[in-house]
Design a protein around this motif. Sequence first.
Motif, PDB file in Angstrom:
ATOM      1  N   ALA A 228       0.829  -1.206   0.000  1.00  0.00           N
ATOM      2  CA  ALA A 228       0.000   0.000   0.000  1.00  0.00           C
ATOM      3  C   ALA A 228       0.866   1.260   0.000  1.00  0.00           C
ATOM      4  O   ALA A 228       0.588   2.223  -0.731  1.00  0.00           O
ATOM      5  N   ASP A 229       1.924   1.262   0.819  1.00  0.00           N
ATOM      6  CA  ASP A 229       2.798   2.436   0.876  1.00  0.00           C
ATOM      7  C   ASP A 229       3.540   2.641  -0.443  1.00  0.00           C
ATOM      8  O   ASP A 229       3.659   3.769  -0.935  1.00  0.00           O
ATOM      9  N   ALA A 230       4.047   1.555  -1.021  1.00  0.00           N
ATOM     10  CA  ALA A 230       4.783   1.664  -2.280  1.00  0.00           C
ATOM     11  C   ALA A 230       3.860   2.118  -3.420  1.00  0.00           C
ATOM     12  O   ALA A 230       4.245   2.950  -4.254  1.00  0.00           O
TER      13      ALA A 230
ATOM     14  N   GLY B 182      12.101   4.764  -9.346  1.00  0.00           N
ATOM     15  CA  GLY B 182      12.480   4.272  -8.024  1.00  0.00           C
ATOM     16  C   GLY B 182      11.282   3.779  -7.230  1.00  0.00           C
ATOM     17  O   GLY B 182      11.345   2.730  -6.571  1.00  0.00           O
ATOM     18  N   HIS B 183      10.189   4.513  -7.280  1.00  0.00           N
ATOM     19  CA  HIS B 183       8.970   4.082  -6.593  1.00  0.00           C
ATOM     20  C   HIS B 183       8.390   2.834  -7.242  1.00  0.00           C
ATOM     21  O   HIS B 183       7.825   1.968  -6.557  1.00  0.00           O
TER      22      HIS B 183
ATOM     23  N   ALA C 283      11.914  11.678   2.336  1.00  0.00           N
ATOM     24  CA  ALA C 283      11.200  12.791   1.717  1.00  0.00           C
ATOM     25  C   ALA C 283       9.985  12.251   0.990  1.00  0.00           C
ATOM     26  O   ALA C 283       9.920  11.084   0.623  1.00  0.00           O
ATOM     27  N   GLN C 284       9.026  13.119   0.769  1.00  0.00           N
ATOM     28  CA  GLN C 284       7.833  12.726   0.033  1.00  0.00           C
ATOM     29  C   GLN C 284       8.162  12.519  -1.439  1.00  0.00           C
ATOM     30  O   GLN C 284       9.067  13.154  -1.982  1.00  0.00           O
ATOM     31  N   PRO C 285       7.418  11.638  -2.131  1.00  0.00           N
ATOM     32  CA  PRO C 285       7.634  11.487  -3.567  1.00  0.00           C
ATOM     33  C   PRO C 285       7.207  12.749  -4.304  1.00  0.00           C
ATOM     34  O   PRO C 285       6.248  13.417  -3.922  1.00  0.00           O
ATOM     35  N   ALA C 286       7.929  13.091  -5.354  1.00  0.00           N
ATOM     36  CA  ALA C 286       7.588  14.270  -6.150  1.00  0.00           C
ATOM     37  C   ALA C 286       6.234  14.053  -6.799  1.00  0.00           C
ATOM     38  O   ALA C 286       6.005  13.033  -7.455  1.00  0.00           O
ATOM     39  N   ARG C 287       5.340  14.994  -6.613  1.00  0.00           N
ATOM     40  CA  ARG C 287       3.988  14.860  -7.140  1.00  0.00           C
ATOM     41  C   ARG C 287       3.981  15.097  -8.644  1.00  0.00           C
ATOM     42  O   ARG C 287       4.716  15.930  -9.164  1.00  0.00           O
TER      43      ARG C 287
END
Length: 609
Positions: free
Chosen positions: A76-78, A119-120, A188-192
């Motif tokens: 879910a997080d990925a 990467g995500h 860090a948060q993923p780039a939106r």
Amino acid sequence: MSQPESQRVVDDHPTESEVTDPRAVELPKRTSLFVMRRARTVARVALSIGLIAVLSGGAWFVTGRVKARANRQSVADAWESLRVCLLGNGLRTGERPSKRMRAIAFTAPKADWPARCLGHAQQLDEATSTFSARTQFGHLPSSRAALEMRDFEERGRAVDKLWTSLRGASLPLPRHAVVAASKRGHGAQPARAPISQPALLKRGTLRAMGRTGQLDTAQYRIDDNQRLRLLLADGTLCHFHSTVREALEGENTSAESVSRWQTATCREAYIPLPKPRTLTLTEAEAGGVDLIYARRDDGADGLYDAVTGQRIWRPRFTGAQAFVKRSGATNILYARLNKANDVQSHRLVQFQLARPPRNHRLRIPTDANARLQSDRLLWWHTQGEGKEKHDVLWSLAIDMQKRRVLPRQPLGQLPSGSLYEAQCKSESGRALLFKTKDQAKRHTLVWLDQVAASPIDVGTASGAVSLSCHGTSAMLTQRAGADVTVWRCDPERCERSLVKGLPGLAEGRGAVAAVGEQLLLVWSEPKAPLRLRLDKISNMGQARDQILLDDPSYSPLSMRLITADGLALLVIQDVDEQLYAVRIDGAGHALAVVPARSEKQANAKDQQQ
């Protein structure tokens, strides 16, 4: 008394003497003791083994559940990180990931998207490749492999399949992006993903106005009240109204006005001249009658009322012009030819209601070019020789009340061989564009209603130049391949700007025009949506695109932009030669114009027939 031995009752219970006497007790054998002890030991061992098995099974069950839950949370997080990076905000109702990705790719193309999401995607692949994940979700497609696909359609289908599988997996809510990222070691948060907007129009909102063989043959006129009239090659005449009252043709309404060109009324012009024929729409004031000049190859011609079909005049001249006042007063300019088809004289015919027409023979050279305006006649002809050769521009004022032509007045000089190109009305006056007929194509701008204004030399332009007026300025737009040159002119000077490398123009699939102080570009590409770009001229290279229409089943064949006073009308022709109109304002809002048929004018035609 003693009893016989046969009748004596046998007493199995030992007597006190027997119990107390150790010699009277029989001890168990050693073998029996060993067997009993071993049985007790086996029972204890079996009990221990069973207890260990139960505890181990419970621990295994609990550990499996914990691992499965942890794996589901990891998935879910990925997926949340990949979704934010790839799609941005949540999908709209009925929207699929492939559609969102298509919108982002065509409106905000960036070199690091979607590559920055690899990467995500790798983290999601690792989370879904475990035994627990395969047991829960089955075999899922690789998200990294999907993003690395070069074919856009295949990439979208792969992401759709992954989204559908994970959507039905009842995943838990993802943890906060910062916490999840820090636990994964990224911190860090993923780039939106870039923000995407839905298409401004849907295919079902477009309504055909009529047919035309070539879009360039469609003619338009814009009067001083900003009413736009469009004449198609098949004889369809459309009025794009400036007010609700005009759109409703004088019916009672409390609405004062709506945005210009938001409504339109179309009808077939009634021209009794048999086909094939060539049609030319004449000039008129707001509310004036529509006059159309029609001509056949055999020489038959005439100026016809588009509603009643009445022929007003037969000029027998291909360059005939007319201007109709709101009152009905009409001026007609034509030339009388001799037997050799040379110009013998220039004529001006004046019509007024309840009065016979008056025909003036104009005192201008027979080789002069002339252009009829609402209140004057412009004419120019060549003078001088060699390097001194030039055209002199004159003006003849027309008195409509007294039906006479006033003495001529000089307006200035034009390059030799100049021809009339276009005109528009601004707050500074009426601007007329002339160009030379030689290869140089030198352009000159003339301002009327300005006493001190002289013709302005714009310069040479090899490609087609369009003219439109916005506010106090006249804007000239010239395209050459993928480059666009824009001149912003007032009665004193012109300022030139150049924009290079605009998409769609070099391939002939785009249209460009000035809209106020901005530049509007509309273009299409194979397997891509119809897009528009609207921004200041200096920012066109970095401006964000918008999707105007995204329908794989619809492909525009050609486009044309008509602009005036901060507003644009996009005319689209499809492969079936049908024409559609889209209104685009200075803020980039688009509205499909739905033409209505005029019952009043249709009834007038039926009565005439």
